[in-house]
Design an enzyme around this catalytic site. Structure first.
Site, short mmCIF file in Angstrom:
data_model
loop_
_atom_site.label_atom_id
_atom_site.label_comp_id
_atom_site.label_asym_id
_atom_site.label_seq_id
_atom_site.Cartn_x
_atom_site.Cartn_y
_atom_site.Cartn_z
CD GLU A 158 -3.17 -0.83 2.55
OE1 GLU A 158 -2.66 -0.20 3.53
OE2 GLU A 158 -3.66 -2.09 2.54
CG ASN A 201 -0.53 -7.22 -1.06
OD1 ASN A 201 -1.31 -7.68 -1.98
ND2 ASN A 201 -1.52 -7.17 0.13
CG HIS A 237 -9.66 -5.74 0.89
ND1 HIS A 237 -10.25 -7.24 1.46
CD2 HIS A 237 -8.86 -5.62 1.09
CE1 HIS A 237 -9.15 -7.58 1.94
NE2 HIS A 237 -8.23 -7.02 1.90
CD GLU A 266 -4.70 -7.53 1.72
OE1 GLU A 266 -5.94 -6.97 2.13
OE2 GLU A 266 -3.12 -7.84 1.53
CG ASP A 268 -12.65 -9.31 2.19
OD1 ASP A 268 -12.38 -8.12 1.37
OD2 ASP A 268 -12.91 -8.78 3.46
C1 XIL Z 1 -6.66 -5.86 8.28
C2 XIL Z 1 -6.82 -7.40 9.56
O1 XIL Z 1 -7.70 -8.26 8.46
C3 XIL Z 1 -7.67 -6.72 10.01
O2 XIL Z 1 -7.27 -7.89 11.65
C4 XIL Z 1 -6.35 -5.76 11.39
O3 XIL Z 1 -7.21 -5.41 12.51
C5 XIL Z 1 -6.26 -4.48 9.41
O4 XIL Z 1 -5.93 -5.61 8.73
N1 XIL Z 1 -4.75 -4.21 3.57
C6 XIL Z 1 -3.81 -5.49 4.23
C7 XIL Z 1 -4.06 -6.16 5.26
O5 XIL Z 1 -2.98 -5.30 3.54
O6 XIL Z 1 -2.99 -6.19 5.68
C8 XIL Z 1 -5.52 -5.71 6.05
O7 XIL Z 1 -5.86 -6.65 7.35
C9 XIL Z 1 -6.68 -5.61 5.54
C10 XIL Z 1 -6.18 -4.46 4.25
#
Ligand code: XIL
Length: 451
Positions: A158, A201, A237, A266, A268
């Site tokens: 990020e 990422n 996401h 990641e 979802d």
């Molecule tokens: C999130 C986790 O799922 C949570 O449990 C935590 O509180 C915050 O981080 N981008 C990422 C992940 O790269 O590491 C994040 O994970 C979600 C967004």
């Protein structure tokens, strides 16, 4: 930093697990009925984020072990968890996840080394020169501890801003070290564990837009200057404000065309029912349409532990029941959900046992590579299989997992490590690490023989 006690090779681990647990055999016999094995049939991994604190919950761990072939620690490898004060590393929770994954023959994604979030405050208070040293020490500390055990690392997470500018996001690293911090992080990472794939990422980079263009330009620049980068992770996401983009596949493909792997890291998708299922299908189909999309990870096992639990964005509900989204993903991966249906794996026919073997290179670095051979039963159950693999003369195999090799010159004959039973249509796979010794050629996989 000391490395973890040298782990058993994955081959040895697989053998021990097999000896101890009949479930391992059941796992491969039911191959095409799970996300991990269906994805393996497509030469991909299917992973999930895991929290160490849930591993003691039987349903959680049973679902994890049955369905997934890769894990990403959800928080346990982040800077605040691993180096809460300078030079003091704690790996207890991350080790639990890695140990568990290895005991099940799963790969591990490392997440994440350099990120502005979940960053302890001491990092932000350092001056530039100390910060550079601390960043490198952190990378070396983590990657050294898990050297040889991590499939892919999110080296930098990020680093770009949202919105239309394509600018870098402010962070201690960006503000004090400038744009070069990303390149320095990747160079340090390559030296720390040459076998790990090094990924950049990010989120909101899933379609073609200003932010993904900025990442694209960076990757292109890295490739042109020989800065080590192997893959780009797309967090993915999604929800109604940020839906699956229509140019998702096209975007993955343009990154792949730069000469990097792409991974969905990641995933979802908030929602439910058939609409959610249809969106999951789009994502899986996009990955399968891009040769260099090597795998997908969903951001959690069950809705009840999702970081966005209100949006029920995952494949299993709070009681570990498979949602329509699960069926959609399994079917998009070419798997089949119900072994009782006519024509499904597990239904005996009346012919002769047969199998096919296909080869994919699943990881690649200067001096070596990982290969995977997937064995798929024909329309009859298989009780044992044999595959020959002929290596180019210069190459040598340093380890092999989920199979037992015997050697004759540069030909290895591989049989199952344990019970080789496969239901009709089901798949299993074995993997190996080879040293190139100057030859980058692919091995030749011979006929698969079944009995
Ligand atoms: C999130 C986790 O799922 C949570 O449990 C935590 O509180 C915050 O981080 N981008 C990422 C992940 O790269 O590491 C994040 O994970 C979600 C967004």
């Amino acid at each position: 930093m000391s490395m973890r006690l040298r782990r058993l090779s994955r081959a040895a681990t697989a053998g021990l697990v097999a000896a101890a647990a009949l479930t391992a055999a059941a796992h491969s016999a039911e191959a095409a009925d799970t996300l991990g094995s269906a994805a393996a049939g497509q030469g991909r991994y299917f992973g999930t984020a895991v929290a160490a604190s849930h591993l003691g919950e039987a349903d959680y761990t049973a679902t994890l072990d049955r369905e997934f072939s890769s894990v990403t620690p959800e928080n346990e490898m982040k800077w605040d968890a691993t180096e809460p004060s300078r030079g003091t590393f704690t790996f207890t929770s991350a080790d639990r996840i890695v140990d568990h994954a290895q005991s099940q023959g799963m790969d591990v994604r490392g997440h994440t080394l350099v990120w502005h979030s979940q960053l302890p405050s001491w990092v932000g208070s350092l001056g530039a020169s100390d910060l550079r040293t601390a960043m490198k020490d952190h990378i070396n500390g983590l990657m050294g501890h898990y050297k040889g055990e991590i499939h892919s690392w999110d080296v930098v997470n990020e680093a770009f801003q949202d919105g239309g500018s394509g600018a870098r996001r402010g962070s201690p690293f960006q503000d004090k070290l400038g744009d070069g911090f990303i390149e320095e992080a990747f160079r340090t990472a390559r030296a720390a564990d040459p076998a790990a794939k090094l990924c950049y990422n990010d989120y909101n980079t899933d379609g073609v837009n200003a932010k993904s263009n900025a990442v694209y330009d960076m990757v292109k620049d890295f490739k042109s200057r020989g800065v080590p980068i192997d893959c780009v992770g797309f967090q993915s996401h999604f929800n109604s404000n940020s839906p699956v983009p229509s140019d998702y596949r096209q975007n993955l493909q343009r990154f792949a065309d730069l000469g990097v792997d792409v991974q969905i890291t990641e995933l979802d998708i908030e929602g439910s029912g058939s609409a959610q299922a249809a969106d999951y299908t789009k994502v899986v189909e996009a990955c399968l349409a891009v040769d260099r999309c090597t795998g997908m990870t969903v951001w959690g096992v069950t809705d009840k532990y999702s970081w966005r639990s209100g949006g029920t964005p995952l494949l299993f509900d709070g009681t570990y029941q498979e949602k329509p989204a699960y069926d959609a993903v399994l079917s998009a991966l070419g798997g089949s959900g119900d072994p009782g249906d006519p024509g499904e794996p597990g239904e005996p026919g009346d012919g002769t046992a047969s199998c096919t073997a296909t080869y994919t290179r699943t990881a690649d670095w200067n001096s070596g590579y990982n290969g995977q051979v997937t064995i798929t039963a024909g329309d009859e159950p298989v009780s044992a299989w044999t595959v020959t693999v002929t290596l180019p003369a210069q190459q040598s195999v340093s380890s092999l997992w989920n199979g037992t090799p015997t050697w004759s010159g540069n030909v290895m004959t591989v049989k199952p490590s344990w019970n080789g039973t496969l239901a009709a249509g089901a798949s299993t796979s074995f993997g190996f690490t080879a040293a190139k010794n100057g030859s980058d050629a692919a091995p030749a996989v011979g006929t698969c023989t079944a009995s």
